[in-house]
Design an enzyme around this catalytic site. Structure first.
Site, PDB file in Angstrom:
ATOM      1  N   ASP A  98       0.938  -1.214   0.114  1.00  0.00           N
ATOM      2  CA  ASP A  98       0.147   0.016  -0.001  1.00  0.00           C
ATOM      3  C   ASP A  98       0.726   1.096   0.118  1.00  0.00           C
ATOM      4  OD1 ASP A  98      -2.113  -1.811   0.540  1.00  0.00           O
ATOM      5  OD2 ASP A  98      -2.864  -1.080   2.117  1.00  0.00           O
ATOM      6  N   HIS A 154       4.912  -7.425  -0.425  1.00  0.00           N
ATOM      7  CA  HIS A 154       4.903  -8.620  -0.808  1.00  0.00           C
ATOM      8  C   HIS A 154       5.627  -8.778  -2.295  1.00  0.00           C
ATOM      9  CE1 HIS A 154       1.279  -9.678   1.655  1.00  0.00           C
ATOM     10  NE2 HIS A 154       1.505  -8.295   1.862  1.00  0.00           N
ATOM     11  N   SER A 255       7.703   3.742   5.411  1.00  0.00           N
ATOM     12  CA  SER A 255       8.714   4.085   4.680  1.00  0.00           C
ATOM     13  C   SER A 255       8.463   4.179   3.153  1.00  0.00           C
ATOM     14  CB  SER A 255       9.887   3.224   4.978  1.00  0.00           C
ATOM     15  OG  SER A 255      11.340   3.759   4.590  1.00  0.00           O
TER      16      SER A 255
END
Length: 288
Positions: A98, A154, A255
């Site tokens: 995200d 991922h 981050s």
């Protein structure tokens, strides 16, 4: 005026924001938060999460768990199954996380941008001339995770992870205000360089960049947490096959991840400066 709106107004003042998030002992504060966030005491946990909500748009409605052991447990939360389906098209490189799209485009020989008008070089970022040649004139996209987002990342495609290089560095904030003021910021912060090979043989590189309060990167396939206290090797040869969507690891706050691909990859229509994107959504396409 609510407390949140007052805080938002104050932090939008660039000088104050930069002062509060960068002109402090960054390494010491980051170590303290790393220790404090793992305290498993209900009052500390509840007050910490309440304070976090005050400063952000934290939404825990997607979390797999309804209660957390600590602030750290909340930071690194899993989502309920099925909430981040990965695009099944084999030609698509999906977003690993995200994020907000911070910058994207073509790499000019070996130069790319942290934001418009703020260039840096692949060699400064990657530290490996051979890998620089691999991505010369390629494509890049910078994905910024805010503190309230889902912090796990991922595999963006079916690939084989061939090597991880951990580069020690600073812990500057990576928000847009700092990116405008600190030259080559991504090249100064702690980061991991994940070299992967797609099923078609193309090189795809992921660079998770740590930041203030977050200078720890967990990589499951190495079974290691990489941070300023990491000792021993900094280069980890790998031969790990992962499928698109497999969880690779997490940040311990918010981050950035920089994605590098070859030059023939194209950006999908949903990618634009400032666009919000979820893990699994389309990022780039490999032409047929």
């Amino acid at each position: 005026m609510t407390i949140r709106s007052l805080i938002a107004r104050l932090t939008q003042q660039e000088d104050l924001n930069f002062l509060l998030t960068n002109r402090i002992p960054r390494a010491a504060v980051t170590r303290f938060i790393g220790w404090f966030s793992k305290i498993e005491q209900p009052l500390v946990r509840d007050l910490s999460i309440a304070c976090w909500r005050m400063f952000s748009d934290l939404d825990l409605s997607e979390a797999r768990k309804t209660s957390f052991e600590s602030l750290h447990d909340c930071f690194t939360r899993e989502l309920r199954p099925g909430l981040r389906p990965y695009d099944s098209d084999a030609s698509i490189v999906a977003s690993p996380c995200d994020a907000i799209v911070g910058a994207f485009g073509a790499i000019a020989d070996t130069e790319l941008f942290q934001i418009k008008g703020a260039p840096y070089s692949l060699l400064d970022l990657l530290g490996d001339p051979a890998l620089v040649d691999t991505h010369r004139n390629g494509r890049f996209v910078t994905l910024r995770l805010t503190s309230s987002m889902y912090h796990r990342f991922h595999a963006p495609a079916d690939c084989v992870i061939e090597q991880v290089t951990f580069i020690h560095g600073d812990t500057w904030n990576v928000n847009p205000i700092a990116l405008k003021r600190v030259e080559r910021l991504f090249c100064k912060n702690e980061r991991a360089v994940l070299q992967t090979r797609l099923s078609g043989g193309e090189a795809l590189t992921l660079v998770p960049v740590a930041a203030i309060l977050v200078a720890s990167i967990r990589l499951h396939f190495l079974d290691r947490i990489l941070n300023a206290q990491s000792k021993g090797p900094v280069v980890f040869p790998c031969d790990v096959a992962v499928a698109k969507g497999d969880e690779l690891g997490w940040f311990e706050h918010g981050s950035t991840i920089i994605v590098l691909t070859p030059d023939h990859f194209e950006f999908c229509d949903n990618i634009a400066d400032g666009a919000r994107i979820r893990a699994g959504q389309r990022l780039m396409r490999k032409p047929a």
